[in-house]
Write an enzyme that holds these catalytic residues in place. Structure first.
Site, PDB file in Angstrom:
ATOM      1  N   GLY A   1       0.864  -1.193  -0.081  1.00 54.27           N
ATOM      2  CA  GLY A   1      -0.027  -0.022  -0.032  1.00 54.27           C
ATOM      3  C   GLY A   1       1.047   1.648   0.145  1.00 54.27           C
TER       4      GLY A   1
ATOM      5  CB  THR B   1      -4.135   2.128   9.491  1.00 52.46           C
ATOM      6  OG1 THR B   1      -3.895   2.733   8.172  1.00 52.46           O
ATOM      7  CG2 THR B   1      -3.054   1.070   9.800  1.00 52.46           C
TER       8      THR B   1
ATOM      9  CG  ASP C   1      -2.078  -3.189   0.143  1.00 56.61           C
ATOM     10  OD1 ASP C   1      -1.938  -2.797  -0.938  1.00 56.61           O
ATOM     11  OD2 ASP C   1      -1.486  -2.739   1.114  1.00 56.61           O
TER      12      ASP C   1
ATOM     13  CG  HIS D   1       0.086  -7.300   1.224  1.00 57.39           C
ATOM     14  ND1 HIS D   1       1.473  -6.983   0.911  1.00 57.39           N
ATOM     15  CD2 HIS D   1      -0.174  -6.293   1.796  1.00 57.39           C
ATOM     16  CE1 HIS D   1       1.833  -5.950   1.079  1.00 57.39           C
ATOM     17  NE2 HIS D   1       0.780  -5.331   1.738  1.00 57.39           N
TER      18      HIS D   1
ATOM     19  CE1 TYR E   1      18.537  -3.399 -18.103  1.00 52.97           C
ATOM     20  CE2 TYR E   1      18.132  -0.913 -18.120  1.00 52.97           C
ATOM     21  CZ  TYR E   1      18.133  -1.977 -17.443  1.00 52.97           C
ATOM     22  OH  TYR E   1      17.755  -2.018 -16.160  1.00 52.97           O
TER      23      TYR E   1
ATOM     24  CB  SER F   1      13.235  -6.393 -10.080  1.00 48.49           C
ATOM     25  OG  SER F   1      14.395  -6.246 -11.250  1.00 48.49           O
TER      26      SER F   1
HETATM   27  C1  LIG Z   1      -4.920   2.308   4.962  1.00 47.27           C
HETATM   28  C2  LIG Z   1      -3.600   1.906   4.652  1.00 47.27           C
HETATM   29  N1  LIG Z   1      -2.975   2.575   3.581  1.00 47.27           N
HETATM   30  C3  LIG Z   1      -1.728   1.808   3.266  1.00 47.27           C
HETATM   31  C4  LIG Z   1      -1.067   1.139   4.020  1.00 47.27           C
HETATM   32  C5  LIG Z   1       0.481   0.555   3.686  1.00 47.27           C
HETATM   33  O1  LIG Z   1       0.314  -0.585   3.366  1.00 47.27           O
HETATM   34  P1  LIG Z   1       1.924  -1.336   3.223  1.00 47.27           P
HETATM   35  O2  LIG Z   1       1.944  -1.576   4.650  1.00 47.27           O
HETATM   36  O3  LIG Z   1       1.582  -2.536   2.634  1.00 47.27           O
HETATM   37  O4  LIG Z   1       2.861  -0.569   2.410  1.00 47.27           O
HETATM   38  C6  LIG Z   1      -1.710   0.636   5.204  1.00 47.27           C
HETATM   39  C7  LIG Z   1      -1.130  -0.619   6.006  1.00 47.27           C
HETATM   40  O5  LIG Z   1      -1.375  -0.866   6.855  1.00 47.27           O
HETATM   41  C8  LIG Z   1      -2.966   0.861   5.481  1.00 47.27           C
HETATM   42  O6  LIG Z   1      -3.495   0.703   6.519  1.00 47.27           O
END
Ligand SMILES: Cc1ncc(COP(=O)(O)O)c(C=O)c1O
Length: 675
Positions: free
Chosen positions: A152, A332, A429, A431, A460, A482
């Protein structure tokens, strides 16, 4: 209507599906070996012979590998038990078997998705995943574009990078038009149509009335430039090359902030985002040279959602260009969902009334996959009635005792998810709520032409892009270089087995929302715990979660001292339910594991006080301490309620709290006696 049985998708808290896992793991390796042998199968070269394998040095090496892997196993066992419903800490639960197997098998081929040449198999998977994510958000997969990145943070940076470079484009266009006229490369009669077709603005306004600062506020409607076509009426022989060269010379990628070699720095403006934002945006502003001071934090309301009324006021009074407004879907700390639909209307209003616009980015790193809950099997966004019917009929979300009162989603959550399709870029995300192993972040662009604002071709790696094949050159349009094709394989496989609608991811995530609401209710109704004659402790929950993160605190009855409240909560979080970074092996002895956060006045203004006043803490006290210590439980497990397991883990957590508080009564008493 059938739903996937998600119990077949994970190893299981007690490794119940390990036999299936092992079989497929072995098969993946066998298949890879078959593939290797088939490559020039007629070759008789002996690389590693049976004699080689008898050498002492060979055996020593194998032993070393084996022993090191055994050591690694011991180290890994100090990890957090994400697989268990007893883990209600950070944004983790176990990851899907299919995704791990895909990752493992793809890593045997070690594809690099920076460019097709290094990932002839998995680049195509990544492009399909991009389309999956666009469909998830209701964005046209032909017009839009999406790709995988490491997380993220990177996706948010890339979004702001695009927004920054796009912001400059009206200015580039204005300058190009002026140059055309000056250099007489354009018939003056052709100009009005041309300018109008590009910007939808009256050409004289564009050319004369907009100062560089004002023009930056125009919506970037000049995509035609990217297609590098001028109307036929423009009399210029090598117009394609001319456009490309002029554009490349004037754009942000070349000019940076010192526009036209002026010593004055170009002001690309400010970025508005809620106080509940992730800190990746601060990093992005720094890296992009835009400066953290140009972030404008919008207060959140008592549900931790961006306050759109305040935002409106701020935007209408903003004198500088507005580079971007960012909404968060699944914050978060609280999993709150910002009112995207209102921000979209606000953008329309601002365009109409003030002629200003902005790039709308949604940080749905966490909450993005939850949009699957709103989609039916045909990937159509369901009506509210249809959705509630399905949630209720199939027991996905709702108090078990009273399935008929399904209070989720609130109107705000429903409307916000619907409006995601109107954003310019979205971070999402795999993940996180995609249950895919790290690293797998993602970003989608509503209009793929925006990629041109950040492109960089390295001959390249990429060669010269073919006209009809630009999409396979992923690395030229993204922040990273990468990157693992294995991640693309993992996400692609997960999406193929777990549909991105209510029958798949929707149901799984719905069960976690159900669990979080059960936890919310369970904590709210927990009776005060008496640990000695005069000491009673009560738990208080902050707000009903929009998704599946519950925040709560502990306090002594009658206590109005915020520092004491914070100490008690921190003690319970770290000593009773917290991982110990030094003695991590002790973690498996914890009955439950939570995470913590702090809501500071600096970040959240006085919003935490809305909650504190309900529990008897004064404004004066809040202003003195300016910080509220909170326990945060992210519920990503579907096993909290008894829907899929014979024991109720919310009940277990409730009784554990009671038991542990009493067991730790001496330490708690000490906190109580502190001033
Ligand atoms: C709302 C939000 N945005 C962005 C991120 C950042 O994600 P990452 O830890 O995969 O870089 C987080 C991570 O917890 C998140 O909760």
């Amino acid at each position: 209507m059938s739903y996937v049985n998600f119990e077949a998708f994970f190893l299981g808290p007690k490794g119940e599906n390990s036999e299936f896992y092992q079989r497929l793991l072995k098969e993946m390796l066998d298949q890879h070996v078959i593939w290797r042998k088939a490559f020039h199968a007629d070759s008789t070269s002996k690389f590693i012979s049976d004699d080689d394998k008898q050498l002492k040095s060979f055996k020593d090496a194998q032993e070393k590998i084996q022993n090191t892997l055994y050591t690694l196993q011991e180290i890994l066992k100090s990890s957090q038990p994400f697989f268990s419903p007893r883990y209600i800490g950070h944004m983790n639960w176990e990851v899907m078997m299919a995704a791990v197997l895909a990752y493992f098998s793809a890593s045997l081929y070690n594809p690099n998705n920076v460019a097709f040449a290094g990932s002839t198999g998995t680049t195509l998977l990544e492009l399909e995943v991009g389309k999956d994510l666009l469909n998830l958000f209701g964005i046209d997969p032909v017009k839009g574009w999406g790709h995988i990145c490491t997380g993220g943070t990177i996706a948010n940076m890339e979004a702001l990078w695009i927004a920054r470079n796009m912001k400059m484009i009206p200015l580039v266009l204005q300058t190009m038009l002026k140059n055309f006229i000056e250099e007489k490369k354009i018939h003056s009669t052709a100009l009005p149509d041309y300018a109008h077709s590009l910007l939808g603005q009256k050409h004289h306004e564009l050319l004369n009335n907009y100062s560089p600062a004002a023009i930056l506020n125009l919506k970037e409607k000049c995509f035609a430039l990217f297609e590098k076509q001028l109307p036929e009426r423009i009399d210029y022989k090598n117009r394609q090359r001319y456009i490309e060269e002029t554009f490349d010379k004037l754009c942000m990628q070349t000019q940076g902030f010192t526009w036209n070699d002026s010593s004055d720095r170009l002001d690309l403006g400010v970025v508005y985002l809620p106080q509940s934002k992730h800190y990746s945006f601060s990093k992005a502003m720094d890296l992009l040279g835009m400066g953290r001071k140009n972030l404008r934090f919008v207060p959140v309301d008592s549900n931790f959602r961006l306050d759109v009324n305040i935002l409106e006021n701020m935007l209408f009074n903003e004198e500088r260009p507005i580079l971007s407004v960012i909404c968060v879907m699944g914050s978060t700390e609280e999993s709150s969902v910002d009112e995207v639909h209102k921000v979209v209307s606000l953008r329309d209003k601002l365009e109409k009334e003030k002629g200003k616009s902005f790039h709308l980015h949604i940080d749905a790193a966490y909450g993005g996959y939850a949009r699957a809950l709103f989609l039916d099997e045909m990937n159509q966004f369901m009506s509210k009635e249809q959705l509630k019917f399905r949630l209720r009929e199939f027991g996905i979300i709702g108090d078990k005792a009273d399935r008929l009162t399904v209070s989720w989603p609130s109107d705000v959550v429903y409307e916000s998810y619907e409006a995601m399709k109107d954003a310019d870029t979205i971070t999402v995300d795999p993940h996180k709520l995609g249950y895919i192993p790290y690293p797998a972040g993602g970003i989608v662009l509503k209009d793929k032409r925006m990629r041109e604002a950040i492109h960089a071709f390295a001959p390249y790696v990429f060669g010269k892009p073919e006209k009809n094949q630009p999409d396979i050159l992923i690395g030229s349009y993204i922040l990273e270089g990468s990157k693992p094709g294995a991640a693309a394989a993992a996400v692609w496989t997960a999406h193929r087995v777990m549909p991105l609608n209510i029958s798949g991811y929707g149901k799984l995530i719905g069960e976690t929302i159900d669990g979080a609401h059960a936890l919310f209710h369970g904590l709210q109704t927990l009776n005060p715990v008496t640990i000695s004659e005069n000491i009673t402790i009560q738990v208080y929950v902050l707000a009903k979660p929009d998704l599946n993160i519950v925040n709560y605190i502990f306090n002594f009855s009658e206590n109005s001292n915020l520092q004491k409240l914070n100490r008690l909560t921190a003690f319970i979080a770290s000593k009773i339910f917290g991982p110990d970074p030094i003695k991590s092996h002790l973690m498996l002895e914890k009955s439950f594991i939570v995470s913590t956060t702090a809501l500071s006045q600096e970040e959240y203004g006085d919003i935490p006080f809305d909650f504190l006043k309900r529990i008897g803490i004064s404004l004066e006290e809040w202003h003195k301490v300016q910080n509220l210590q909170v326990i945060r439980s992210v519920v990503m497990s579907p096993y909290l309620t008894t829907d899929f397991v014979d024991e109720n883990y919310v009940e277990k957590f409730r009784s554990t709290i009671e038991k542990e508080l009493i067991q730790h009564s001496d330490e708690i008493r000490r906190i109580y006696l502190l001033d």
